[in-house]
Design a protein around this motif. Structure first.
Motif, mmCIF file in Angstrom:
data_model
loop_
_atom_site.group_PDB
_atom_site.id
_atom_site.type_symbol
_atom_site.label_atom_id
_atom_site.label_comp_id
_atom_site.label_asym_id
_atom_site.label_seq_id
_atom_site.Cartn_x
_atom_site.Cartn_y
_atom_site.Cartn_z
ATOM 1 N N ASN A 164 125.141 -8.595 92.946
ATOM 2 C CA ASN A 164 125.690 -9.978 93.377
ATOM 3 C C ASN A 164 125.799 -11.097 92.389
ATOM 4 O O ASN A 164 124.873 -11.191 91.677
ATOM 5 C CB ASN A 164 124.785 -10.544 94.423
ATOM 6 C CG ASN A 164 125.593 -11.214 95.391
ATOM 7 O OD1 ASN A 164 125.772 -12.414 95.070
ATOM 8 N ND2 ASN A 164 125.637 -11.237 96.504
ATOM 9 N N PHE A 188 122.091 -7.949 99.462
ATOM 10 C CA PHE A 188 122.453 -8.449 98.183
ATOM 11 C C PHE A 188 122.833 -7.305 97.075
ATOM 12 O O PHE A 188 123.230 -7.359 96.059
ATOM 13 C CB PHE A 188 121.650 -9.451 97.506
ATOM 14 C CG PHE A 188 121.824 -10.834 98.034
ATOM 15 C CD1 PHE A 188 122.439 -11.925 97.471
ATOM 16 C CD2 PHE A 188 120.939 -11.221 99.278
ATOM 17 C CE1 PHE A 188 122.439 -13.056 98.153
ATOM 18 C CE2 PHE A 188 121.058 -12.376 99.731
ATOM 19 C CZ PHE A 188 121.851 -13.381 99.372
ATOM 20 N N LYS A 217 124.492 -18.361 98.917
ATOM 21 C CA LYS A 217 123.974 -17.207 98.693
ATOM 22 C C LYS A 217 122.460 -17.056 98.473
ATOM 23 O O LYS A 217 121.491 -16.346 98.799
ATOM 24 C CB LYS A 217 124.619 -16.091 97.867
ATOM 25 C CG LYS A 217 126.078 -16.000 98.479
ATOM 26 C CD LYS A 217 126.257 -15.024 99.724
ATOM 27 C CE LYS A 217 127.564 -14.728 100.092
ATOM 28 N NZ LYS A 217 127.341 -13.849 101.432
#
Length: 792
Positions: free
Chosen positions: A254, A222, A188
């Motif tokens: 996140n 996000f 991520k």
């Protein structure tokens, strides 16, 4: 998309989470160690020499990519991040090699634009590009190869002083491809970094809108919200009453983003210098204690905040209000305890720019910038610390940081100190400016001639022409470049432009932008020259192109609108001027042009809004012609170009005219226009009586001037007629007392007009007829008033 043959470690996003022993190959461990030597460089050169003509297998490709990345990072170290302790060693090594085919001053040139003369070890970047191009031939779908391709475009553009169209076109293609494949990245944080680097690359080419779209995609993916709030606080030591102060709040949901302490916890990042001011606090002190605690942001979010600041700065007008809006973003970055060194360095340099125009902070700005220059070659930080998140942190070449320091020195009057640095980094255009300021212009020409004897370049020929005002130097530069240099044509055209010889300037300016279409200043000059020669189509083309590159210049939008009006395209001119207002909301000239074009295109609401804004910007502003046309169109019921209802337009017009009547009560036409909008006869009659009074006081000898006297008589007739009509038709709130009072006002006005005209010896037939009617109205008014008085 086919399987990715490379892995995330090839991206070299140096952080403290990744350990050398965890890396899967020896080539990657060598790369991440950042222990680069001439022996290592020799082996890279030998490997490439023996393998560049053969198709690599996956193992060889892995090694080649590591070599390309190592060459790139070595180039970045010695031109961007520092330290430069190995620079001389590597420079001497490359001089012993026959690398003419990798000459950076030829191979890195784009659109006729040469690289900056301060570039060191440019052969390494050329070689890295060549290796990467070979790998991209065999693995065109590799996301990591495309990512490095974008980074190389970013680096190459940074070492060229002018923006180049070719590199921008390459960037667009690779950025679009990368954005389509973000989902293929599992990590991520790396997804976020990819968005950031794409956004940063667009900002490098001044594409703020595209950058904003990319950053917005990142925030949506996000769940990140950057919100600036107004909180009560004090800014000075003696401030008694707290006032609203801006504060940045970052919300993110996140949890996959690693904390800054985990990624960069060991890096002792430089701090903001103390202000040491007897009045201003070191930082804003908010009333609520919890608001004084700075949010701890992950490293990637710090890079996002920095990117957002850069995007806002590029997309907003340059004024004090915009600077205040950026302050909470910058201060949030500067008060983080941990984070990437490059992000902190960029934030400090940005803060230097923001504080350089404030009396209380300019000295700190200079010292901070001086510290940033010293940091580049300081021993404190390791190379992995310098390269951590570097491509997301707005890398700047060393000479650009030095140029920023010179600008601060010049603003403080230290011209000679700035000149020494300019000479050191071969910033010859700035050297000429400094010598001119010191009244030693002849010295600039001497130094440039000396440099030309050492090495001939297009830039030096052009700058010699600037220094001695000789157009033959530009012709020499053009020939030397073999007719490929847009810079030579730009300087040539600018020479004639400054002399206002626009006929001679235009061909050179056109040729320059044909070679390199991303030259903002040249498009601007071309547009201006075209307007002076009334070549409207060329002016439109030039200004449209300029506004695509630099959308914040209100003058360019204004000039574009002017050219469109001259071509008869007023609808486009209206849209263009509307954009111009976004760039400079406080410029009355733009508002006036917008108002006039709005009237011409029947955008009545826009015309009313523009007139209101002009009244705010200019004291006692009055344009009767615009008011007459606009109010007349509303009264006649003409449709608005944007489809606004008549009721809405009339309400706006009534409000506007009420303000005008207060400001310009001695202007009769204002009262007449207000009367046109009045709903009831009583209201209209009131305004017309005031119009009569304004007419008679404005011109003392009005009765002796036939057309003027006739106008007064006619307005008085209307006032009398409407006053009588009000006795039969009136609104419920208009009482009998009000109507009687109005009848009296109209009667007195009629008596005054008749008395004044009776004293005039000369009789005009038109006036006599109107006076006869007015006398009859006066008799009716008198009788009506008596009757109403007796009845009450």
């Amino acid at each position: 998309m086919s399987a990715e043959p490379f892995n995330v470690y090839h991206l070299c996003n140096f952080n403290e989470i990744t350990k050398l022993e965890d890396l899967p190959t020896e080539a990657l461990r060598q790369l991440w160690s950042c222990k680069w030597t001439t022996t290592r460089l020799q082996s890279i050169l030998d490997n490439w020499s023996s393998n560049k003509t053969t198709e690599p297998n996956l193992e060889a490709a892995d090694t080649l990519l590591c070599h390309a990345v190592e060459l790139t990072l070595l180039f970045v170290q010695n031109n961007f991040t520092g330290p430069f302790k190995q620079l001389e060693e590597f420079s001497n090594f490359l001089q012993t090699k026959v690398l003419e085919e990798y000459d950076p001053f030829k191979r890195l040139m784009e659109n006729g634009e040469e690289i900056n003369p301060n570039v060191k070890l440019g052969e390494l970047l050329v070689l890295a590009k060549e290796i990467l191009d070979l790998l991209r031939q065999y693995w065109p779908d590799s996301l990591y190869l495309q990512w490095w391709h974008m980074r190389l475009i970013y680096i190459q553009q940074n070492v060229i002083d002018e923006l180049t169209g070719n590199l921008y076109e390459q960037l667009k293609l690779v950025a679009e491809s990368l954005l389509k494949n973000v989902e293929n990245i599992q990590d991520k944080e790396l997804q976020a970094l990819l968005y950031l680097e794409i956004g940063n690359s667009y900002l490098l080419f001044h594409r703020a809108q595209k950058a904003d779209c990319v950053l917005e995609q990142l925030c949506q993916r996000f769940g990140i919200v950057l919100n600036v709030e107004g909180l009560l606080g004090v800014r000075t030591k003696f401030q008694q009453k707290p006032l609203p102060q801006l504060c940045l709040k970052v919300q993110h949901t996140n949890s996959d983003l690693p904390l800054a302490q985990a990624t960069n916890g060991k890096t002792n990042i430089p701090k903001l210098l103390l202000l040491d001011d007897d009045t201003r606090l070191e930082r804003i002190r908010f009333i609520e204690p919890k608001d004084n605690e700075v949010m701890t942001l992950p490293s990637v979010l710090q890079a996002l905040v920095l990117a957002k600041v850069k995007q806002l700065k590029r997309s907003q007008p340059k004024d004090r209000l915009a600077d205040e809006e950026l302050e909470p973003y910058i201060k949030t970055l500067l008060y983080q305890e941990h984070g990437p060194l490059q992000v902190r360095q960029s934030a400090l340099l940005l803060n230097c720019v923001q504080e350089s125009n404030q009396r209380r902070t300019v000295e700190r700005s200079w010292k901070q910038c001086e510290g940033a220059v010293k940091l580049l070659d300081g021993p404190i930080f390791t190379l992995p610390e310098r390269l951590s998140y570097a491509f997301a942190g707005f890398l700047q070449p060393k000479w650009q940081v030095q140029m920023q320091l010179c600008q601060l020195l010049l603003s403080l009057g230290m011209t000679k100190t700035a000149l020494d640095i300019y000479l050191q980094i071969q910033a010859w255009a700035e050297v000429i400016q400094c010598y001119t300021k010191l009244e030693l212009r002849h010295k600039a020409a001497e130094i440039i001639r000396q440099e030309l004897e050492k090495k001939t370049t297009v830039l030096l020929h052009c700058l010699l022409g600037d220094a001695i005002d000789d157009p033959n130097c530009y012709a020499t530069a053009w020939e030397f470049s073999k007719h490929t240099s847009g810079r030579a044509q730009a300087h040539w055209g600018t020479y004639y432009f400054r002399k206002a010889e626009y006929v001679e300037a235009i061909p050179h300016l056109e040729k320059s932008v044909e070679i390199n279409p991303l030259q903002e200043k040249i498009w601007l000059r071309l547009g201006f020259a075209a307007i002076q020669l009334e070549r409207w189509e060329l002016a439109v083309h030039a200004y449209i192109t300029y506004t695509h590159i630099e959308p914040l210049g209100f003058e360019s939008w204004n000039n574009l609108a002017k050219a469109l009006v001259k071509l008869g395209d007023k609808l486009r001119a209206h849209k263009v001027l509307s954009e111009s207002l976004k760039c400079n909301y406080n410029n009355w000239k733009v508002w006036e042009n917008f108002m006039i074009v709005s009237v011409d295109t029947c955008n009545l609401e826009d015309a009313l809004n523009a007139y209101n804004r002009l009244s705010e910007l200019k004291d006692r502003y009055l344009d009767l012609e615009v008011l007459c046309v606009t109010i007349g169109a509303i009264v006649e019921g003409k449709p608005d170009a944007k489809g606004q209802t008549q009721e809405r337009l009339r309400k706006k017009a009534i409000t506007l005219m009420a303000q005008q009547c207060i400001k310009h009560g001695n202007e009769p036409k204002v009262w007449e226009l207000a009367a046109l909008l009045a709903v009831t006869p009583h209201n209209r009659a009131q305004k017309l009586v005031k119009a009569v009074n304004a007419y008679t006081t404005k011109e003392l000898e009005w009765a002796t001037k036939q057309p003027y006297a006739l106008k007064v008589i006619q307005v008085c007739q209307q006032a009398c007629e409407l006053s009588l009509e009000a006795t039969k038709e009136h609104a419920p709130e208009e009482t009998d007392v009000m109507i009687t009072s109005q009848l009296n006002s109209a009667r007195l006005a009629a008596q005054a007009v008749l008395r004044a005209t009776a004293k005039v010896n000369e009789k005009w037939p038109e006036n006599e007829e109107a006076l006869t009617v007015l006398k009859a109205q006066l008799e009716t008014l008198t009788a009506t008033v008596k009757q109403r008085m007796n009845a009450s």
